[in-house]
Design an enzyme around this catalytic site. Sequence first.
Site, PDB file in Angstrom:
ATOM      1  N   SER A  67       0.851  -1.186   0.000  1.00 52.68           N
ATOM      2  CA  SER A  67       0.000   0.000   0.000  1.00 52.68           C
ATOM      3  C   SER A  67       0.881   1.229   0.000  1.00 52.68           C
ATOM      4  O   SER A  67       1.992   1.218   0.550  1.00 52.68           O
ATOM      5  CB  SER A  67      -0.918  -0.002   1.229  1.00 52.68           C
ATOM      6  OG  SER A  67      -1.847   1.062   1.162  1.00 52.68           O
ATOM      7  N   ASP A  68       0.393   2.281  -0.636  1.00 54.46           N
ATOM      8  CA  ASP A  68       1.126   3.539  -0.636  1.00 54.46           C
ATOM      9  C   ASP A  68       0.131   4.682  -0.742  1.00 54.46           C
ATOM     10  O   ASP A  68      -0.957   4.513  -1.302  1.00 54.46           O
ATOM     11  CB  ASP A  68       2.120   3.615  -1.797  1.00 54.46           C
ATOM     12  CG  ASP A  68       3.147   4.710  -1.570  1.00 54.46           C
ATOM     13  OD1 ASP A  68       4.080   4.477  -0.779  1.00 54.46           O
ATOM     14  OD2 ASP A  68       2.984   5.797  -2.147  1.00 54.46           O
TER      15      ASP A  68
END
Length: 192
Positions: A67-68
């Site tokens: 995730s970012d």
Amino acid sequence: MPLVLASTSRFRRELLSRLALPFLAVAPVCDETPLPGESALDTAVRLARVKAMSLADTHPDALLIGSDQVALLDGEQLGKPGTLEKARAMLSAMSGQTVLFHTALALYNAASGRLQEAVDVTRVTMRPLTPAQIDAYLAREPDALHCAGAAKSEGLGGALIARIDSTDPNALIGLPLFALVTMLHNEGVEIL
């Protein structure tokens, strides 16, 4: 299948633990520098994918979660400030403005090669902030230096915010859990 979170973020670990599934948290191998001309959305998606896939060699039978998050203000990407000076500048620029937080999620099945991706875009309208308010916030919320745009909504940063529009409140903290539950279901992992 083992579940591996490709992150060292305690915020993402805390979010994932809400699903009550066993998992490992492992540092991904990833340069988080945006590419020239890359949009905030494309940066977030690329980095989530790279983080998840970077652990495939060391966890070949796992479901890998990457995730970012990238904040966007007036066409400019805001990452994690890292320093007080950068945090002050970011918060000053965001004062009274609406910021878009692009939170990308990738689930990579290292055994099958299947990749699922999703993005949540959260609109955050900031309150008008004085320099004294910004300094008080940063003095009391040291974790803000490690959050996109220096805005840690789940802590004292809630006082900076006038409004949040999102399909998943977890996404702003760093991990779109609603989409993750669907992705895990697609891989045969049931939460309930």
